[in-house]
Motif scaffolding. Sequence first.
Motif, PDB file in Angstrom:
ATOM      1  N   SER A  80      39.408  27.072  33.386  1.00 56.28           N
ATOM      2  CA  SER A  80      40.517  26.387  34.069  1.00 56.28           C
ATOM      3  C   SER A  80      41.338  25.556  33.094  1.00 56.28           C
ATOM      4  O   SER A  80      42.576  25.541  33.158  1.00 56.28           O
ATOM      5  CB  SER A  80      39.982  25.489  35.189  1.00 56.28           C
ATOM      6  OG  SER A  80      39.718  26.228  36.349  1.00 56.28           O
ATOM      7  N   VAL A  83      43.498  27.924  31.034  1.00 54.08           N
ATOM      8  CA  VAL A  83      44.661  28.391  31.799  1.00 54.08           C
ATOM      9  C   VAL A  83      45.724  27.303  31.867  1.00 54.08           C
ATOM     10  O   VAL A  83      46.918  27.555  31.648  1.00 54.08           O
ATOM     11  CB  VAL A  83      44.245  28.841  33.209  1.00 54.08           C
ATOM     12  CG1 VAL A  83      45.473  29.098  34.081  1.00 54.08           C
ATOM     13  CG2 VAL A  83      43.381  30.098  33.146  1.00 54.08           C
ATOM     14  N   ARG A  84      45.306  26.083  32.151  1.00 55.71           N
ATOM     15  CA  ARG A  84      46.275  24.989  32.261  1.00 55.71           C
ATOM     16  C   ARG A  84      46.983  24.738  30.924  1.00 55.71           C
ATOM     17  O   ARG A  84      48.199  24.525  30.897  1.00 55.71           O
ATOM     18  CB  ARG A  84      45.586  23.710  32.728  1.00 55.71           C
ATOM     19  CG  ARG A  84      46.567  22.545  32.936  1.00 55.71           C
ATOM     20  CD  ARG A  84      45.897  21.368  33.597  1.00 55.71           C
ATOM     21  NE  ARG A  84      46.779  20.220  33.721  1.00 55.71           N
ATOM     22  CZ  ARG A  84      47.687  20.048  34.669  1.00 55.71           C
ATOM     23  NH1 ARG A  84      47.837  20.977  35.591  1.00 55.71           N
ATOM     24  NH2 ARG A  84      48.435  18.967  34.704  1.00 55.71           N
ATOM     25  N   THR A  97      48.616  35.600  34.683  1.00 53.75           N
ATOM     26  CA  THR A  97      47.364  35.355  33.966  1.00 53.75           C
ATOM     27  C   THR A  97      46.462  36.575  34.087  1.00 53.75           C
ATOM     28  O   THR A  97      46.537  37.337  35.057  1.00 53.75           O
ATOM     29  CB  THR A  97      46.615  34.129  34.525  1.00 53.75           C
ATOM     30  OG1 THR A  97      46.283  34.350  35.901  1.00 53.75           O
ATOM     31  CG2 THR A  97      47.449  32.865  34.398  1.00 53.75           C
ATOM     32  N   GLY A 164      41.192  37.410  37.800  1.00 54.99           N
ATOM     33  CA  GLY A 164      42.040  36.709  36.847  1.00 54.99           C
ATOM     34  C   GLY A 164      43.493  37.118  36.890  1.00 54.99           C
ATOM     35  O   GLY A 164      44.369  36.394  36.395  1.00 54.99           O
ATOM     36  N   LYS A 166      46.899  37.212  38.228  1.00 55.16           N
ATOM     37  CA  LYS A 166      47.728  36.450  39.157  1.00 55.16           C
ATOM     38  C   LYS A 166      49.122  36.328  38.563  1.00 55.16           C
ATOM     39  O   LYS A 166      49.298  36.368  37.348  1.00 55.16           O
ATOM     40  CB  LYS A 166      47.163  35.044  39.389  1.00 55.16           C
ATOM     41  CG  LYS A 166      45.790  34.980  40.026  1.00 55.16           C
ATOM     42  CD  LYS A 166      45.341  33.531  40.187  1.00 55.16           C
ATOM     43  CE  LYS A 166      44.010  33.414  40.908  1.00 55.16           C
ATOM     44  NZ  LYS A 166      42.882  33.858  40.060  1.00 55.16           N
ATOM     45  N   TYR A 173      52.469  25.804  40.083  1.00 57.36           N
ATOM     46  CA  TYR A 173      51.148  25.580  39.479  1.00 57.36           C
ATOM     47  C   TYR A 173      51.017  24.148  38.967  1.00 57.36           C
ATOM     48  O   TYR A 173      49.998  23.482  39.200  1.00 57.36           O
ATOM     49  CB  TYR A 173      50.918  26.565  38.336  1.00 57.36           C
ATOM     50  CG  TYR A 173      49.628  26.322  37.590  1.00 57.36           C
ATOM     51  CD1 TYR A 173      48.451  26.970  37.959  1.00 57.36           C
ATOM     52  CD2 TYR A 173      49.574  25.434  36.526  1.00 57.36           C
ATOM     53  CE1 TYR A 173      47.266  26.733  37.287  1.00 57.36           C
ATOM     54  CE2 TYR A 173      48.399  25.187  35.845  1.00 57.36           C
ATOM     55  CZ  TYR A 173      47.249  25.844  36.228  1.00 57.36           C
ATOM     56  OH  TYR A 173      46.061  25.585  35.571  1.00 57.36           O
ATOM     57  N   HIS A 183      41.364  27.434  39.001  1.00 55.47           N
ATOM     58  CA  HIS A 183      41.843  28.816  39.101  1.00 55.47           C
ATOM     59  C   HIS A 183      41.156  29.588  40.217  1.00 55.47           C
ATOM     60  O   HIS A 183      41.675  30.599  40.680  1.00 55.47           O
ATOM     61  CB  HIS A 183      41.646  29.539  37.762  1.00 55.47           C
ATOM     62  CG  HIS A 183      40.217  29.698  37.344  1.00 55.47           C
ATOM     63  ND1 HIS A 183      39.443  28.643  36.910  1.00 55.47           N
ATOM     64  CD2 HIS A 183      39.416  30.792  37.291  1.00 55.47           C
ATOM     65  CE1 HIS A 183      38.228  29.087  36.600  1.00 55.47           C
ATOM     66  NE2 HIS A 183      38.185  30.379  36.832  1.00 55.47           N
ATOM     67  N   ARG A 184      39.996  29.127  40.682  1.00 53.13           N
ATOM     68  CA  ARG A 184      39.280  29.826  41.747  1.00 53.13           C
ATOM     69  C   ARG A 184      39.688  29.355  43.141  1.00 53.13           C
ATOM     70  O   ARG A 184      39.218  29.899  44.135  1.00 53.13           O
ATOM     71  CB  ARG A 184      37.772  29.663  41.564  1.00 53.13           C
ATOM     72  CG  ARG A 184      37.305  30.297  40.270  1.00 53.13           C
ATOM     73  CD  ARG A 184      35.801  30.367  40.154  1.00 53.13           C
ATOM     74  NE  ARG A 184      35.449  31.026  38.900  1.00 53.13           N
ATOM     75  CZ  ARG A 184      35.432  32.338  38.705  1.00 53.13           C
ATOM     76  NH1 ARG A 184      35.737  33.144  39.704  1.00 53.13           N
ATOM     77  NH2 ARG A 184      35.122  32.845  37.538  1.00 53.13           N
ATOM     78  N   MET A 186      43.163  28.607  43.819  1.00 49.60           N
ATOM     79  CA  MET A 186      44.629  28.569  43.824  1.00 49.60           C
ATOM     80  C   MET A 186      45.273  28.952  45.147  1.00 49.60           C
ATOM     81  O   MET A 186      46.228  28.296  45.577  1.00 49.60           O
ATOM     82  CB  MET A 186      45.183  29.419  42.690  1.00 49.60           C
ATOM     83  CG  MET A 186      45.206  28.695  41.351  1.00 49.60           C
ATOM     84  SD  MET A 186      46.116  29.612  40.081  1.00 49.60           S
ATOM     85  CE  MET A 186      47.780  29.589  40.751  1.00 49.60           C
TER      86      MET A 186
END
Length: 249
Positions: A80, A83-84, A97, A164, A166, A173, A183-184, A186
């Motif tokens: 996470s 990703v951020r 992503t 993953g 998306k 976001y 991320h799980r 969203m």
Amino acid sequence: MTSADPIRPRLSVVVPVRNEAPNVAPLVAEIEAACAPLAPFEVVYVDDGSSDGTRAEVLRLAAERPWLRVVSHAQSCGQSAAVRTGVRAARGSIVATLDGDGQNDPAFIPALVAALDAAGEGTGLAAGQRVGRKDTGFKKFQSRIANGVRGRVLRDGTRDTGCGLKAFRRDVYLSLPYFDALHRFMPALVAREGFRVTHVDVVDRPRLAGVSNYGMFDRLWVGILDLAGVWWLIRRRRKVPRIQETPPT
């Protein structure tokens, strides 16, 4: 697109990786081929504290690809966080992503972006939904339990939040409350902000090489506490105002 090109990419593809050196080159090639019709685009690899040659491999490829960027964590902070970091570094208004192990096929990126565009500005997320899972039996069982519990508690209308793949609006976001394992969750959090979620079926495939670098406790047991927190956030959310300025007469 060159590094001197003043045109900002509309699409940024963010790839979080940890110890995935053998998978970098083949996945970058697939992303390039899949996103060519969407140019200009950029790809942001986030090296989450790798101890192998992942960062060096991305830098080697980036030397000949001005649209390929790499940002790094000094130590692993989790998926996470990676990703951020990538989304914050992204220059595109649309972010896609996918995982860095090759299980997510980049060929589905255009379909996700198209679904987001077709759904309109009121839709904040196009979420991939895996079919034909290639994980082990235990991982599939684990995901089935986690998705079932999450769906019953949050009622987010999404059968598979662990995919993953998306595509989402960057500003949406960045408006979400940040926490580990974001991320799980969203779909539920995007809906909490007043945006719709659309779904696209994507075909799963085996990882290209290596073994998983994010363990089962990231997926299920720790997620129970996160699930309770997300449920609380949704319950505490008040109506989202739609703001419109009236010009002076």
